[in-house]
Design an enzyme around this catalytic site. Sequence first.
Site, PDB file in Angstrom:
ATOM      1  N   HIS A   1       5.042   6.751  -0.888  1.00  0.00           N
ATOM      2  CA  HIS A   1       5.895   5.589  -1.189  1.00  0.00           C
ATOM      3  C   HIS A   1       5.160   4.296  -0.865  1.00  0.00           C
ATOM      4  O   HIS A   1       4.123   4.312  -0.188  1.00  0.00           O
ATOM      5  CB  HIS A   1       7.168   5.658  -0.336  1.00  0.00           C
ATOM      6  CG  HIS A   1       6.860   5.482   1.117  1.00  0.00           C
ATOM      7  ND1 HIS A   1       6.451   6.519   1.922  1.00  0.00           N
ATOM      8  CD2 HIS A   1       6.830   4.367   1.901  1.00  0.00           C
ATOM      9  CE1 HIS A   1       6.203   6.074   3.133  1.00  0.00           C
ATOM     10  NE2 HIS A   1       6.417   4.759   3.149  1.00  0.00           N
TER      11      HIS A   1
ATOM     12  N   HIS B   1       0.840  -1.200   0.000  1.00  0.00           N
ATOM     13  CA  HIS B   1       0.000   0.000   0.000  1.00  0.00           C
ATOM     14  C   HIS B   1       0.870   1.243   0.000  1.00  0.00           C
ATOM     15  O   HIS B   1       2.051   1.187   0.342  1.00  0.00           O
ATOM     16  CB  HIS B   1      -0.893   0.012   1.246  1.00  0.00           C
ATOM     17  CG  HIS B   1      -0.117   0.320   2.500  1.00  0.00           C
ATOM     18  ND1 HIS B   1       0.521  -0.651   3.234  1.00  0.00           N
ATOM     19  CD2 HIS B   1       0.163   1.495   3.111  1.00  0.00           C
ATOM     20  CE1 HIS B   1       1.141  -0.093   4.250  1.00  0.00           C
ATOM     21  NE2 HIS B   1       0.951   1.215   4.199  1.00  0.00           N
TER      22      HIS B   1
HETATM   23  P1  2AM Z   1       4.509   3.052   5.464  1.00  0.00           P
HETATM   24  O1  2AM Z   1       3.362   3.772   4.914  1.00  0.00           O
HETATM   25  O2  2AM Z   1       5.746   3.830   5.370  1.00  0.00           O
HETATM   26  O3  2AM Z   1       4.690   1.673   5.004  1.00  0.00           O
HETATM   27  C1  2AM Z   1       1.353   0.860   9.938  1.00  0.00           C
HETATM   28  O4  2AM Z   1       2.263   1.376  10.839  1.00  0.00           O
HETATM   29  C2  2AM Z   1       1.524   1.493   8.594  1.00  0.00           C
HETATM   30  O5  2AM Z   1       1.249   2.902   8.652  1.00  0.00           O
HETATM   31  C3  2AM Z   1       2.880   1.318   8.005  1.00  0.00           C
HETATM   32  O6  2AM Z   1       2.775   0.729   6.761  1.00  0.00           O
HETATM   33  C4  2AM Z   1       3.475   2.712   7.983  1.00  0.00           C
HETATM   34  O7  2AM Z   1       4.400   3.010   7.071  1.00  0.00           O
HETATM   35  C5  2AM Z   1       2.280   3.626   7.991  1.00  0.00           C
HETATM   36  N1  2AM Z   1       2.577   4.856   8.712  1.00  0.00           N
HETATM   37  C6  2AM Z   1       2.582   6.079   8.170  1.00  0.00           C
HETATM   38  N2  2AM Z   1       2.833   7.007   9.090  1.00  0.00           N
HETATM   39  C7  2AM Z   1       3.029   6.375  10.265  1.00  0.00           C
HETATM   40  C8  2AM Z   1       3.344   6.807  11.581  1.00  0.00           C
HETATM   41  N3  2AM Z   1       3.515   8.101  11.890  1.00  0.00           N
HETATM   42  N4  2AM Z   1       3.501   5.877  12.544  1.00  0.00           N
HETATM   43  C9  2AM Z   1       3.348   4.551  12.238  1.00  0.00           C
HETATM   44  N5  2AM Z   1       3.040   4.099  11.009  1.00  0.00           N
HETATM   45  C10 2AM Z   1       2.875   4.983  10.031  1.00  0.00           C
END
Ligand code: 2AM
Length: 455
Positions: free
Chosen positions: A384, A260
């Site tokens: 990303h 995702h």
């Molecule tokens: P990603 O989008 O970079 O893959 C669960 O933690 C998901 O939420 C992960 O896939 C994570 O990263 C996304 N995410 C985005 N912002 C976040 C944050 N501030 N804290 C934790 N997870 C976050």
Amino acid sequence: MGLIFGKAQDEVQVKNKTIETATEQCHPATVEPEKKVTTSKQYLNFTFLIDPSTVDYIRTSKTIFILRGLAGSGKSTIAKEIEETYKGAVICSADQFFTVRGRYMFNPKKLREAHEYCQEKARRACIRNENVIVIDNTNVQKWPMEYYFLLAFKTCYTVVLVEPQTPWKDDPLFLSIKNQHNVREDTIQKKLEQWETVLPLYFGWFLNESDSRMLLLVGQAYLEECLKLPEFEEDFQSFSSLEDKSEMLEYYTKRGKLLHCTAKFCKCGEVPDALEYTSKRDVLEAYGKCYDLNVVGFVITPRTFGARVKLNSEEMKLWGGELSSATSSPQNSPRMKQKRNADLYIDVRDRESKHVPNCQASLICLPETDISLQPTKGFGSKAHITLGCADGIQPVTTGLDLLDVIDCEALSHEGGESVKTFTFSRGILRNYGQSRWVLYPNQKILVKSVFTGNY
Ligand code: 2AM
């Protein structure tokens, strides 16, 4: 092991053909769609019912629609419309359990059994990889939906929550008149008081299972290509403490199987502006809709491996992340290669050999002659797709690593530090120091996704 430029490339090209054909077919001007999409039906103008490209995509993906609403609010009308639009959709409802030979015979003592019947029906449908599954229950609170959230996660389905848009959906008197099961006004009132707003962990664009596998393959193939460059291999060896190339290719592991691109991290409502984001008109309108994501690069660091996404203007409206550059980076460094979690890791060989029945990949790679060394900057540049993380690293780090290299790109662009640049047949690879590498491919990579939440 296959390569994007070898076996996997062939696979992608084959998919290209399929997708080109599929795209042609769904073009409203050229071919009569399977079902004529119409907006004339009142309160049914949900994007997954009226947007032709979304309908086309959902028909060949794996989606669980979870309906939410009180008796009489119009849930079953939506369920029927979904069934009309997506032939073969599996509808799971407690009402079916209580309907014997066409007669509705409710027995409160059997409610638990009715829900177990529903869960089992959905579980079996997931195992069969049915394209569309509908949970048609009231789901007033979050807990009855938890089973389906977990089921979706385990079986690689995307979840879309659906609430009727009828003007009387919150009106107990009207609902008591409308509902077919003689539920009384005071009972409905009580249910209304129990209504729970359910926000996801994050909103984002979700790839289907086949595309997730395909993009991981493409990423692996690029990584394999980078490892042919002695400077890259040497650096990778030093930060990963690995010698063997096949082990290096497995250095990054992925949690969960669906990929995702996060649009807004909500932490199920704990993030202060989560509710405000959810209520935005653009977000409401986009929910459940299909979008093309454009992958414009790969960022490789000792902590993370990410695909960089260039959002278009429509997608940018949904971007709820940080404005621009990173203000802080987590200081954690990867734990050196330890025993991998076999359950969570998707094996490359497994991906190559296993085709997902009923689920079509949309990913296409087109030639890109104009390689930008600053493909994204400013608002939305953090977009990303995490392809994998080193052991002990949280996926959230991928975005921070991306912001970090965007700063490096800007510096080099302004004539600052000179950057080691390697040109090879598949694109340009740059080293921004501290083992931060960015690959700018000479292919435009497009993949379809659905905008929804992870619950
Ligand atoms: P990603 O989008 O970079 O893959 C669960 O933690 C998901 O939420 C992960 O896939 C994570 O990263 C996304 N995410 C985005 N912002 C976040 C944050 N501030 N804290 C934790 N997870 C976050």
